[in-house]
Design a protein around this motif. Structure first.
Motif, PDB file in Angstrom:
ATOM      1  N   ASN A  76       3.185  39.875 -24.581  1.00  0.00           N
ATOM      2  CA  ASN A  76       2.883  40.949 -25.520  1.00  0.00           C
ATOM      3  C   ASN A  76       2.753  40.421 -26.949  1.00  0.00           C
ATOM      4  N   LYS A  77       3.637  39.491 -27.330  1.00  0.00           N
ATOM      5  CA  LYS A  77       3.574  38.913 -28.680  1.00  0.00           C
ATOM      6  C   LYS A  77       2.314  38.067 -28.873  1.00  0.00           C
ATOM      7  N   ASN A  78       1.730  37.632 -27.770  1.00  0.00           N
ATOM      8  CA  ASN A  78       0.515  36.825 -27.859  1.00  0.00           C
ATOM      9  C   ASN A  78      -0.751  37.639 -27.583  1.00  0.00           C
ATOM     10  N   GLY A  79      -0.655  38.964 -27.781  1.00  0.00           N
ATOM     11  CA  GLY A  79      -1.859  39.786 -27.815  1.00  0.00           C
ATOM     12  C   GLY A  79      -2.197  40.569 -26.573  1.00  0.00           C
ATOM     13  N   LEU A  80      -1.426  40.434 -25.502  1.00  0.00           N
ATOM     14  CA  LEU A  80      -1.737  41.173 -24.272  1.00  0.00           C
ATOM     15  C   LEU A  80      -1.059  42.541 -24.323  1.00  0.00           C
ATOM     16  N   LYS A  81      -1.837  43.591 -24.135  1.00  0.00           N
ATOM     17  CA  LYS A  81      -1.285  44.945 -24.219  1.00  0.00           C
ATOM     18  C   LYS A  81      -0.311  45.204 -23.087  1.00  0.00           C
ATOM     19  N   THR A  89       0.826  41.248 -11.312  1.00  0.00           N
ATOM     20  CA  THR A  89       1.854  40.878 -10.338  1.00  0.00           C
ATOM     21  C   THR A  89       2.792  39.852 -10.986  1.00  0.00           C
ATOM     22  N   PRO A  90       3.983  39.639 -10.420  1.00  0.00           N
ATOM     23  CA  PRO A  90       4.892  38.621 -10.974  1.00  0.00           C
ATOM     24  C   PRO A  90       4.252  37.240 -11.051  1.00  0.00           C
ATOM     25  N   ASP A  91       3.461  36.869 -10.051  1.00  0.00           N
ATOM     26  CA  ASP A  91       2.799  35.557 -10.067  1.00  0.00           C
ATOM     27  C   ASP A  91       1.774  35.472 -11.194  1.00  0.00           C
ATOM     28  N   GLN A  92       1.040  36.548 -11.420  1.00  0.00           N
ATOM     29  CA  GLN A  92       0.052  36.554 -12.494  1.00  0.00           C
ATOM     30  C   GLN A  92       0.725  36.450 -13.871  1.00  0.00           C
ATOM     31  N   ILE A  93       1.859  37.109 -14.005  1.00  0.00           N
ATOM     32  CA  ILE A  93       2.623  37.019 -15.265  1.00  0.00           C
ATOM     33  C   ILE A  93       3.066  35.587 -15.512  1.00  0.00           C
ATOM     34  N   GLN A  94       3.590  34.937 -14.478  1.00  0.00           N
ATOM     35  CA  GLN A  94       4.043  33.549 -14.609  1.00  0.00           C
ATOM     36  C   GLN A  94       2.891  32.627 -14.991  1.00  0.00           C
ATOM     37  N   GLU A  95       1.742  32.828 -14.389  1.00  0.00           N
ATOM     38  CA  GLU A  95       0.574  31.995 -14.691  1.00  0.00           C
ATOM     39  C   GLU A  95       0.150  32.137 -16.151  1.00  0.00           C
ATOM     40  N   LYS A  96       0.137  33.360 -16.659  1.00  0.00           N
ATOM     41  CA  LYS A  96      -0.275  33.591 -18.039  1.00  0.00           C
ATOM     42  C   LYS A  96       0.749  33.038 -19.026  1.00  0.00           C
ATOM     43  N   VAL A  97       2.033  33.166 -18.702  1.00  0.00           N
ATOM     44  CA  VAL A  97       3.093  32.613 -19.561  1.00  0.00           C
ATOM     45  C   VAL A  97       2.971  31.097 -19.627  1.00  0.00           C
ATOM     46  N   ALA A  98       2.742  30.462 -18.487  1.00  0.00           N
ATOM     47  CA  ALA A  98       2.598  29.004 -18.445  1.00  0.00           C
ATOM     48  C   ALA A  98       1.412  28.548 -19.284  1.00  0.00           C
TER      49      ALA A  98
END
Length: 326
Positions: A76-81, A89-98
């Motif tokens: 969220n701090k990096n611009g994703l609403k 999904t949890p896996d998609q969140i992890q991928e974007k964080v990485a």
């Protein structure tokens, strides 16, 4: 068996006691930087997390909740609403964080990502973040711009009980490894005019990371630095000085002598090593008014220490560096 930690739950399995960390919404606010009101909105509107409740109806969150919120806060701090994050999904969140951790060198992002690595005690994640930053700006700048501010935040979280001592020890050990590697990667000084430093921490002092960084800075300037380690007695220091014959003895006094006068200890060092210049830094050195001596150099900050070493590195004669006898 009573639970020994007030903000933890105890589970008994057989004869073993397991502590399950729990967090209040204020803990989540401290760790993620997201206001408690915003977290409640996320809960109610997007069903991002669902708080548990004690038998007395007090809300709490577990480790899994904390990790999830920290990941979401980073995105969220990096611009994703938040509405878009809620659909991932949890896996998609992890991928974007990485992906963000790998390419974003902004201070806040690095701080959040390393805090998440501490909470998860994830060596791979922390190593990837800090290595990328070191590769990008160099070890010295990474320490000053990222690691030290991160350690300040870590100390605050530790004092407020938001992280456990074992988590702090875990990450401190990993940073220590990076510092040792950076020192080893510097060339061994061969200049005959190079100054020699003996570095030590007295009994009760625990500033090893800072001393390793100072060892790096000394070696980077082309001088020799021998770090004798922690909990060193004056007798052991005397043996080392006799063998190595240094130009300077360097120490940090921050945690010891908080309830005692530092001057007698300084007098002992000056009396035992009259031919060596003594360099002292640390909170107690700054807070206590030490008597002036031609053999004593006091440095009031890490930046003042860096400045002293850089000026010493530029000296080509045997004249004392600026700051001597301060």
């Amino acid at each position: 068996m009573d639970c020994p930690v007030l903000d933890s739950h105890c589970n008994n399995v057989g004869n073993k006691l397991f502590l399950v960390a729990v967090y209040s919404i204020k803990d989540l606010e401290k760790l993620t930087g997201i206001k408690a009101h915003t977290l409640r909105v996320w809960e109610q509107r997007y069903n991002i997390i669902e708080p548990k409740r004690t038998s007395t109806n007090i809300r709490f969150y577990n480790d899994e909740d904390l990790r999830k919120v920290m990941n979401i806060a980073l995105l969220n701090k990096n611009g994703l609403k938040i509405s878009k994050i809620a659909d991932l999904t949890p896996d998609q969140i992890q991928e974007k964080v990485a992906a963000i951790s790998d390419v974003n060198y902004q201070f806040a992002t690095q701080l959040d990502a390393m805090t998440l690595a501490v909470v998860e005690m994830d060596e791979f994640k922390f190593d990837r973040i800090i290595k990328a930053h070191i590769d990008h700006v160099g070890f010295e700048k990474a320490m000053i711009d990222v690691v030290y501010p991160f350690l300040d935040k870590l100390n605050l979280l530790w004092f407020t009980g938001s992280i456990a001592p074992v988590q702090e020890s875990f990450i401190t050990h990993l940073i220590r490894q990076k510092a040792i590697l950076a020192i080893e990667n510097l060339p061994i000084p061969t200049d005959v005019n190079a100054k020699k430093f003996v570095l030590f921490l007295p009994e009760g002092e625990r500033q090893e990371l800072t001393m390793l960084f100072i060892q790096f800075l000394i070696k980077k300037q082309g001088h020799k630095a021998i770090f004798l380690g922690n909990e060193l007695s004056i007798g052991d220091l005397a043996d080392a000085v006799k063998i190595t014959k240094p130009d300077y003895i360097f120490s940090i006094i921050t945690e010891t002598f908080s309830n005692n006068n530092l001057q007698p200890f300084v007098n002992t060092l000056l009396g035992n090593f009259p031919e060596v210049e003594l360099i002292l830094t640390g909170y107690q050195v700054i807070a206590q008014s030490l008597e002036s001596s031609s053999k004593l150099i006091t440095l009031n900050s890490l930046f003042e220490t860096k400045d002293f070493l850089e000026k010493l590195g530029s000296n080509t004669d045997d004249q004392p560096a600026p700051g001597s006898g301060k």
